[in-house]
Design an enzyme around this catalytic site. Structure first.
Site, PDB file in Angstrom:
ATOM      1  N   SER A 129       0.811  -1.216   0.000  1.00 38.39           N
ATOM      2  CA  SER A 129       0.000   0.000   0.000  1.00 38.39           C
ATOM      3  C   SER A 129       0.839   1.258   0.000  1.00 38.39           C
ATOM      4  CB  SER A 129      -0.930   0.019   1.218  1.00 38.39           C
ATOM      5  OG  SER A 129      -0.186  -0.012   2.414  1.00 38.39           O
TER       6      SER A 129
ATOM      7  N   HIS B 173      -1.302  -2.647  -6.418  1.00 37.99           N
ATOM      8  CA  HIS B 173      -1.981  -2.287  -5.174  1.00 37.99           C
ATOM      9  C   HIS B 173      -3.480  -2.455  -5.315  1.00 37.99           C
ATOM     10  CE1 HIS B 173      -3.135   0.997  -2.057  1.00 37.99           C
ATOM     11  NE2 HIS B 173      -3.185  -0.208  -1.532  1.00 37.99           N
TER      12      HIS B 173
ATOM     13  N   GLU C 162      -3.846  -0.086  -8.522  1.00 42.73           N
ATOM     14  CA  GLU C 162      -2.739   0.775  -8.934  1.00 42.73           C
ATOM     15  C   GLU C 162      -1.567  -0.094  -9.367  1.00 42.73           C
ATOM     16  OE1 GLU C 162      -3.095   4.786  -6.246  1.00 42.73           O
ATOM     17  OE2 GLU C 162      -2.537   2.958  -5.173  1.00 42.73           O
TER      18      GLU C 162
ATOM     19  N   ASN D  35      -4.117   6.520  -1.929  1.00 43.09           N
ATOM     20  CA  ASN D  35      -3.907   6.666  -0.493  1.00 43.09           C
ATOM     21  C   ASN D  35      -3.199   7.975  -0.160  1.00 43.09           C
ATOM     22  OD1 ASN D  35      -5.217   4.455   0.547  1.00 43.09           O
ATOM     23  ND2 ASN D  35      -3.419   3.130   0.557  1.00 43.09           N
TER      24      ASN D  35
END
Length: 797
Positions: free
Chosen positions: A123, A146, A158, A197
């Protein structure tokens, strides 16, 4: 389209993410080997075996069918590394420790096939740093992948390359993730926490900070930052609980460690401090939903929210003030202006978090993403936003909003004193154009990716400013009435799109679909029924029939029901193939329409079922006739057997209004057949459906011949009714449910005739229609219908 042939995938790490990634792979029929450490006791692969078993208990369900867990092969790093040579893709998903990942890579590298791709599901760790110990031959085939949690439901993936990742392998993985896994792929730069994120957690921290400043409770903030703001319904604090407060804290720590003054030098670093309340909850073990408590706690049937001043949980349910509700319904330009100028604390809070989002995204665009497109799609797909930050900014008036943000920065109201980049003020009207999206790093507009896989998406999600032509204004229109558009993209296959709320089937829709069949038979190879949103059809439009019922009662409804049933038979016996392209809801009449088509193509996340019991009715558009026919067809493969066993499951599904919560489950319930196609990516549904229609036509399609249907008769009705008595007397169903289920039994068994009597489809539909209309006169059914129309919720009576 070149094909990356993934015959088997290895997932390394049987934790929450690894096991659920494996589950999603078997959902789409990709064989999986799930690895973990060897167990100290019992079977060597006990850790992976336990994780596989636990998949059956997780909510929301990571598996389309719980039984599919058996398709995942358990393995361990001590005995089974040789299996890696049989895998075309290896996904590492162990804990977020660089040293642990490096140690694992050294162990597995000699066993990975020379063509296979190795990808780390991290992450936020640096993909380049992760690649350092890899052999030189493997580095071109290594990247980050991800997934967002939960992997089955979250669209975003991702992909993050290193400087040594070869483009062809990234293209192969993007193609696989898109068409096989059904994901929306965004390529991110190798920066801390990547795109979603990085922007999303910064936004959540901003929201928490501003909520404290304005003195707003967690439940009020979630109401303000949920659907009303065009975001996920869980808002901010409930989202944190679902993600896990420890997981969120880990992502925050990555930002703190990697973006401080001595490393990334993010000008917003001061706002990355872990909120005190978050740290305290984690210290207490209140990690959110998985621990039973976080910002919220479930007490009995009630959801309580934390009151940090009291240090305890209190009743929740605070809502935005009515004036804020009205403001949030305005067009973007007026909405933002009113929020900014209002003295209402709730409005000031909303302007502050939106301003902070615009500011942060603009300052970091050049370093985290190739273009603004990746940022906006990442926030849509990863954080449930209807529009990404750049889209909203552009829709509200780029230069006007830019001036407001600059004024707040200059006044010291923003999170950082960092100025907006110069490109923001170069006279532009936004960052998305028909030619492409703005790349701050390259100083130019970049077009959408040109990979062949995207040619399968006739109408991909469009961004504000791209000026994409909506699906229902595309192609060549052949016919249109108030609720159905009939059109074609290629002049070969006709498309019928229901264009009304929830695509409810009204007399106007029935007439439009009949016209579509007539036109397709006259001049086209086939007909596809498809609409460009997450509803195929939610059923019959009861409200449209209310005036008829009020004037003439059930006798007035009977002719309309006959027209609907005639449509179903017309679709079934059309001389060209009719294909249902099902996405999202296909309930009641929508399910009936689909099952009468020659072929069904369903998106994985399709929810299919006969749900009329919820409004006190039985299926009235041929759904029960379909159940009787399918039972007879199945029984014919085993001559001499009783019909009742072939009816039992389908009867129960209709009587209990059971909905398949995936295309796989819908197939198990009998609403999809073995020849039907399940598509992982919702935007490929139309492409595949058109292909199925052409293929059926090319194969010399002929409609099924009408035939007589043997039915189970009165003895089967008596058997079913006997089983229903126990459910009624035990309080599991109401007396009215018992009555409705008995009527369903009468229809699917063919009425009061001897077992084995043969009947026509028209006879079964007449029986169905008579029972349907009789229920309309029942006071309990009328209560259910009115309750549904008034509240949208089923009435239990």
């Amino acid at each position: 389209m070149s094909r990356f042939n993934v015959r088997q995938v290895a997932v390394l790490g049987a934790g929450v993410m690894g096991a659920q990634i494996a589950a999603h792979l078997v959902n789409v029929r990709v064989p999986v080997v799930l690895f973990d450490l060897p167990a100290k006791e019992g079977p060597k692969s006990a850790i992976a075996l336990k994780a596989i078993e636990n998949l059956k208990k997780i909510k929301p369900a990571p598996l389309g069918l719980a039984a599919e867990a058996a398709r995942i092969r358990a393995a361990n790093y001590e005995d089974d590394l040789a299996l890696l040579a049989e895998c075309d893709l290896v996904i590492e998903a162990i804990a977020e420790r660089l040293d642990w990942k490096h140690a694992l890579y050294e162990k597995i590298a000699p066993h990975i096939a020379p063509h296979a791709i190795l990808a780390s599901n991290t992450s936020g760790l640096s993909i380049t740093a992760l690649s350092e110990p890899l052999p030189e031959a493997l580095k071109p085939r290594f990247c980050g992948i991800h997934f967002f949690n939960p992997p089955r439901y979250m669209q975003l993936v991702e992909l993050i390359p290193t400087p040594t990742t070869e483009a062809r392998y990234l293209d192969q993985l993007e193609t696989f993730a898109t068409t096989t896994l059904g994901k929306g792929v965004v390529r991110a730069k190798d920066t801390p926490n990547f795109i979603a994120n990085r922007v999303g957690i910064a936004g959540m921290l901003s929201t928490m900070r501003e909520a404290e400043q304005f003195g707003l409770s967690y439940d009020l903030v979630d109401d303000l930052t949920g659907k009303k703001l065009g975001r996920a319904s869980s808002g901010t604090f409930r989202t944190a609980d679902v993600v896990g407060l420890d997981t969120m804290a880990h992502v925050i720590r990555t930002m703190q460690d990697q973006l401080g003054p001595d490393r990334g030098n993010d000008p917003f670093h001061a706002s990355f401090a872990t909120p005190a309340v978050l740290a305290k909850l984690i210290e207490q073990g209140a990690l959110g939903q998985k621990a039973g408590a976080g910002f919220y706690k479930k007490v009995g049937r009630d959801i309580q929210r934390l009151d940090p001043a009291k240090g305890d949980y209190v009743a929740s349910g605070a809502k935005a003030e009515p004036i804020i509700d009205r403001i949030l319904k305005k067009a973007p330009a007026e909405r933002l202006k009113l929020l900014r100028e209002s003295t209402n604390p709730q409005a000031q809070f909303l302007w502050a978090i939106l301003r902070n989002a615009f500011h942060y995204a603009a300052v970091h665009l050049g370093s985290i993403a190739d273009s603004a497109r990746e940022v906006d799609l990442a926030m849509r797909w990863g954080f449930g936003m209807q529009q990404g930050p750049f889209e909203l900014w552009q829709a509200a008036g780029w230069q006007q909003v830019a001036g407001w943000v600059k004024a707040d920065i200059d006044a010291g109201k923003a999170l950082s004193s960092a100025p907006l980049p110069d490109w923001v003020f170069d006279g532009r009207s936004g960052v998305h154009t028909p030619e492409g999206s703005w790349s701050a790093a390259q100083g130019m507009y970049l077009p959408r990716p040109a990979l062949p896989v995207y040619r399968r998406q006739h109408f991909p999600e469009a961004l504000v400013g791209e000026n994409a032509v909506p699906a229902l204004k595309s192609g060549t229109e052949v016919f249109r009435n108030e609720e159905v558009r009939v059109w074609t993209l290629d002049g070969e296959v006709l498309i019928a799109s229901i264009d009304c709320k929830l695509h409810l089937i009204s007399p106007t829709v029935t007439a439009g679909l009949l016209k579509a069949v007539e036109l397709a038979e006259a001049s086209y190879q086939g007909l596809v029924i498809w609409s460009p949103d997450d509803v195929f059809s939610a059923g019959a439009n009861l409200e449209a029939l209310m005036p008829v019922f009020m004037k003439a009662g059930a006798k007035g409804i009977a002719p309309e029901e006959k027209k609907l049933q005639d449509l179903m038979l017309r679709v079934r016996y059309a001389s060209v193939p009719v294909v249902a392209a099902m996405r999202g809801l296909a309930l009641g009449g929508g399910c009936e329409l689909a099952v009468h088509c020659a072929r069904r193509v369903a998106a994985m996340e399709s929810y299919v079922g006969l749900v009329e019991v919820g409004v006190g009715l039985i299926p009235g558009g041929g759904g029960l006739a379909y159940i009787a026919r399918r039972a007879a067809e199945k029984a014919a493969t085993a001559p001499g057997t009783d019909l009742l066993p072939f009816l039992k499951d389908a009867f129960q599904a209709a009587a209990m209004a059971t909905v398949g919560t995936s295309a796989l489950e819908s197939r198990q319930l009998g609403y999809l057949q073995d020849a039907d196609v399940i598509v992982a990516h919702k935007d490929e549904l139309l492409h595949v459906a058109l292909g199925q229609a052409r293929a059926l036509a090319d194969a010399g399609y002929r409609p099924p011949q009408k035939s007589l249907i043997p039915v189970a008769g009165r003895s089967a009705i008596a058997t079913i009714r006997a089983s229903l008595v126990g459910m009624r007397d035990g309080g599991f169903i109401s007396a009215h449910d018992y009555h409705i289920a008995g009527l369903i039994a009468e229809v699917v068994c063919g009425g009061e005739v001897d077992a084995g009597t043969v009947v026509t489809e028209e006879y079964l539909m007449a029986l169905e229609r008579q029972r349907f209309c009789a229920l309309l006169e029942h006071p309990k059914t009328q209560e259910r219908i009115m309750g549904m129309l008034q509240t949208g919720k089923p009435v239990r009576n």
